[in-house]
Design a protein around this motif. Structure first.
Motif, short mmCIF file in Angstrom:
data_model
loop_
_atom_site.label_atom_id
_atom_site.label_comp_id
_atom_site.label_asym_id
_atom_site.label_seq_id
_atom_site.Cartn_x
_atom_site.Cartn_y
_atom_site.Cartn_z
N VAL A 10 4.38 -22.04 56.60
CA VAL A 10 3.32 -21.20 57.27
C VAL A 10 2.15 -21.99 57.90
O VAL A 10 1.18 -22.33 56.71
N ARG A 11 1.83 -22.38 58.67
CA ARG A 11 0.54 -23.24 59.36
C ARG A 11 -0.13 -23.08 59.24
O ARG A 11 -0.69 -21.60 58.92
N LYS A 12 -1.31 -24.23 59.60
CA LYS A 12 -3.08 -23.34 59.72
C LYS A 12 -3.42 -22.40 60.37
O LYS A 12 -3.32 -21.95 61.24
N GLY A 13 -4.00 -21.31 59.44
CA GLY A 13 -5.12 -20.30 60.13
C GLY A 13 -4.32 -18.62 60.50
O GLY A 13 -4.53 -18.25 60.84
N THR A 38 9.07 -21.38 60.57
CA THR A 38 8.06 -21.64 60.21
C THR A 38 7.40 -20.64 61.32
O THR A 38 7.84 -20.48 62.54
N LEU A 39 6.03 -19.87 60.61
CA LEU A 39 5.37 -20.13 61.18
C LEU A 39 4.12 -20.34 61.93
O LEU A 39 3.34 -21.53 61.14
N GLU A 64 -0.34 -23.68 54.33
CA GLU A 64 -0.62 -25.16 55.19
C GLU A 64 -2.70 -23.88 54.48
O GLU A 64 -2.89 -22.92 53.96
N GLN A 65 -3.45 -24.56 55.25
CA GLN A 65 -4.70 -23.98 54.37
C GLN A 65 -5.23 -23.21 55.83
O GLN A 65 -4.50 -22.88 56.42
#
Length: 194
Positions: free
Chosen positions: A111-114, A128-129, A79-80
């Motif tokens: 891999v989630r935002k940030g 999932t992170l 993600e971003q």
């Protein structure tokens, strides 16, 4: 070369390859000896270091930084605002064998935002992170990672909490970088206080 928006200021070093079809957002820079395989989508304002391989079928969000010697294989999604430290590793199959084709067994890794992944860390596929999680250098992630969790070791265990600004939170859960207050819910999840 892949598709770039007109006048997008995409920079691709002459030693790198971008296969069709692929999309690269404006402001993204692709440095030396990098290969972007087909069916890859890279957001705007990303930085891809030297000797990076992405794809096929990988999505990278806006404002990601992927340092030298990182490979993002099919099944990985960033993600971003994700940071991938130098030589971090993503797997895509849990039990590889050279003599057995297991392409139908690729597992998704989100891999989630940030989120931040430190140098030489390994992310075992199928996990999932969480948002703004922080995986220490050399750690081996073998399970889902909660949002804001600080993970270290082999296998990685949670050793604390990190703020969105990248500060390690103490017992008061106040970010030492920007002063943001965090709170733990009854189920042990961390979030910004209201």
């Amino acid at each position: 070369m892949g598709k770039y928006p007109p006048s997008s200021s995409v920079y691709v070093h002459e030693s790198s390859y971008v296969d069709e079809p692929s999309e690269i957002g404006p402001g993204t820079r692709v440095w030396h000896f990098t290969h972007i395989l087909p069916h890859v989508s890279i957001g705007k304002n990303c930085v891809l270091g030297q000797n990076v391989v992405i794809g096929p079928y990988v999505s990278v969000g806006d404002n990601c930084k992927i340092q030298n010697n990182v490979s993002l294989y099919e099944g990985v999604e960033l993600e971003q605002g994700v940071f991938c430290g130098p030589s971090c590793v993503f797997t895509n199959v849990n039990n590889p064998r050279a003599e057995i084709v297991r392409k139908n067994e690729f597992r998704r890794t989100l891999v989630r935002k940030g989120a931040t992944i430190g140098a030489n860390a390994t992310i075992v596929c199928g996990h999932t992170l969480g948002e703004y999680s922080f995986v220490a250098a050399g750690a081996v992630v073998t399970q889902d990672v909660p949002p804001f969790a600080l993970m270290a070791g082999v296998p990685a265990k949670q050793i604390g909490w990190m703020s969105a600004a990248g500060g390690k939170l103490g017992e008061n859960l106040i970010c030492p970088v920007d002063g943001t207050q965090y709170e733990l819910s009854a189920d042990g999840c961390l979030s910004k206080a209201n």
